[in-house]
Scaffold this active site. Structure first.
Site, PDB file in Angstrom:
ATOM      1  N   ASP A  84      20.314  27.485  26.882  1.00  0.00           N
ATOM      2  CA  ASP A  84      19.259  27.386  25.860  1.00  0.00           C
ATOM      3  C   ASP A  84      18.597  28.746  25.579  1.00  0.00           C
ATOM      4  O   ASP A  84      18.096  29.006  24.488  1.00  0.00           O
ATOM      5  CB  ASP A  84      18.133  26.435  26.302  1.00  0.00           C
ATOM      6  CG  ASP A  84      18.577  25.241  27.116  1.00  0.00           C
ATOM      7  OD1 ASP A  84      19.651  25.315  27.734  1.00  0.00           O
ATOM      8  OD2 ASP A  84      17.847  24.250  27.152  1.00  0.00           O
TER       9      ASP A  84
ATOM     10  N   ASP B 226      10.563  30.960  27.107  1.00  0.00           N
ATOM     11  CA  ASP B 226      10.644  30.292  25.801  1.00  0.00           C
ATOM     12  C   ASP B 226       9.717  30.901  24.757  1.00  0.00           C
ATOM     13  O   ASP B 226       9.435  30.267  23.732  1.00  0.00           O
ATOM     14  CB  ASP B 226      10.360  28.790  25.959  1.00  0.00           C
ATOM     15  CG  ASP B 226      11.566  28.073  26.532  1.00  0.00           C
ATOM     16  OD1 ASP B 226      12.699  28.414  26.134  1.00  0.00           O
ATOM     17  OD2 ASP B 226      11.393  27.182  27.378  1.00  0.00           O
TER      18      ASP B 226
HETATM   19  N1  GLY Z   1      15.360  23.860  26.139  1.00  0.00           N
HETATM   20  C1  GLY Z   1      15.192  22.564  26.654  1.00  0.00           C
HETATM   21  C2  GLY Z   1      15.914  21.509  25.912  1.00  0.00           C
HETATM   22  O1  GLY Z   1      16.744  21.733  25.071  1.00  0.00           O
HETATM   23  O2  GLY Z   1      15.627  20.363  26.213  1.00  0.00           O
END
Ligand code: GLY
Length: 406
Positions: free
Chosen positions: A180, A115
């Site tokens: 994501d 991330d």
């Molecule tokens: N990337 C984690 C979420 O969207 O909760």
């Protein structure tokens, strides 16, 4: 009249006196009202967290939860502060944004997370965009390049993807990749352009291509997690982690996919990315269980619908993505995307979702869902909902086209 002139006109006084006819409010008035409220809310939020370590993520049971730099959401608070600086021109926000951005610096060497794009690009990326020649310029560029260099260490060429989560004893995963993760590719595309090193771009495109092949269903919806064998690159399983079921359409996952492929089309002009973004948009817009106010339930397939919780963060991400995507397609599709985004922004700007001044802990949007299967963050504010809401408002402001079909 632009937002800044409007805000001056309003004297930054925000009135939530009952009874404004939200549906009849002009686009300019809506944006000015939202930004004025955002300035008020984030002043409160800054006061509420003064002296606390970390970054505000949400509020649960009346308490603001602070997270460390390592949390995937740490960059959204500095990012929202940069958007406030952009929207208001007030130096106060720039100062606060720079302070909280600097607090995310350690993420640039953190190999344990995929991330890094979220964490660094929201703060450092927006800071660099708005302050390229300011004092932060070189340091910001270096932080982003270091972060991109760290992120590509998670790439496995056999799989053709960046690994999302690290392996956990409670899951039989070998190389999990979540939809994501598309969002982290923006940092790599920027790094390739800035450094001239095409490796960052090669990794980003390989990841987007692999996700395109393996994450999507024929109707355009996506699985949350695809687990790969890191040795031969084969798909081991397609499951969910944050959605209702493996086969369901978790709303925020659909939002990340829509945003991710719109962004990757902007960066590459590869027609298959545009086609996928359009397919995801069609899935969302035409979904029979998308409520009339266009703020999705947390999962399109939760059997509890219409009693299921909503996810205002998914609506904000979708609105922002559709506004970008509308620039890549012709009318009438472009108008359709803008109309849907406008409906979402009008809903989110109504008292049904927007905080009352001074309330909601200082966050902007109410009624988001973080991780329902874990019973965490259900019907709460979330910092990324606020971030993408502000981004969508700025994109809506800058929109060169009329907001309605002729
Ligand atoms: N990337 C984690 C979420 O969207 O909760």
């Amino acid at each position: 009249m632009n937002i800044k002139q409007k805000l001056i006109g309003l004297g930054l006084a925000f009135s939530m006196a009952a009874g404004p006819l939200y549906a009849a409010e002009t686009k300019d008035d809506l944006i000015a009202r939202d930004i004025a409220l955002a300035a008020r809310q984030y002043s409160t939020l800054l006061e509420n967290i003064e002296g606390k370590q970390g970054f505000p993520r949400t509020m649960e049971d009346g308490e603001i939860s602070m997270v460390s730099t390592r949390d995937w959401t740490s960059g959204f608070f500095p990012g929202a502060l940069w958007y406030l600086a952009e929207a208001t021109g007030d130096a106060k926000w720039r100062t606060a944004a720079a302070r909280y951005t600097a607090n995310t610096a350690s993420a640039k060497f953190d190999k344990s997370t995929h991330d890094i794009g979220f964490i660094l690009n929201c703060g450092y990326g927006n800071g660099l965009r708005l302050d390229e020649y300011g004092a932060g310029g070189i340091a910001y560029r270096d932080a982003l390049l270091a972060g991109a260099t760290t992120l590509v260490t998670r790439f496995n060429p056999k799989v053709g993807s960046i690994q999302s989560w690290n392996l956990r004893p409670d899951q039989d995963w070998k190389f999990p990749v979540i939809v994501d993760n598309m969002m982290n590719l923006e940092l790599l595309m920027w790094a390739a352009r800035t450094s001239g090193d095409s490796y960052y771009r090669d990794v980003a495109i390989a990841h987007a291509d692999t996700t395109l092949r393996n994450h999507f269903r024929p109707d355009g919806s996506s699985y949350h997690v695809v687990d790969y064998d890191p040795v031969d690159g084969k798909v081991r399983s397609r499951v969910t982690h944050q959605g209702h079921a493996d086969s369901s359409a978790w709303a925020r996952g659909q939002a990340w996919g829509l945003y991710g492929y719109s962004m990757m089309y902007r960066e590459t002009r590869k027609p298959e990315y545009l086609a996928q973004a359009n397919k995801i948009a069609s899935f969302i817009i035409n979904h029979p269980r998308l409520p009339a106010d266009k703020v999705p339930y947390w999962d399109f397939d939760d059997p509890a619908i219409p009693q299921a919780p909503r996810d205002s963060s998914a609506a904000a991400i979708i609105a922002s993505a559709l506004l970008e995507l509308s620039g890549f397609v012709e009318p009438p599709l472009a108008h359709r995307y803008i109309a849907m985004a406008e409906q979402q922004l009008r809903s989110l700007s109504s008292p049904a979702y927007l905080a009352a001044p001074g309330g909601n802990g200082g966050f902007l949007l109410m009624h988001a869902t973080g991780h329902k299967p874990a019973g965490k963050e259900v019907d709460v504010p979330l910092n990324y909902g606020d971030y993408y809401f502000l981004e969508a408002l700025l994109r809506f402001t800058a929109l060169p086209r009329p907001t309605k079909s002729p």
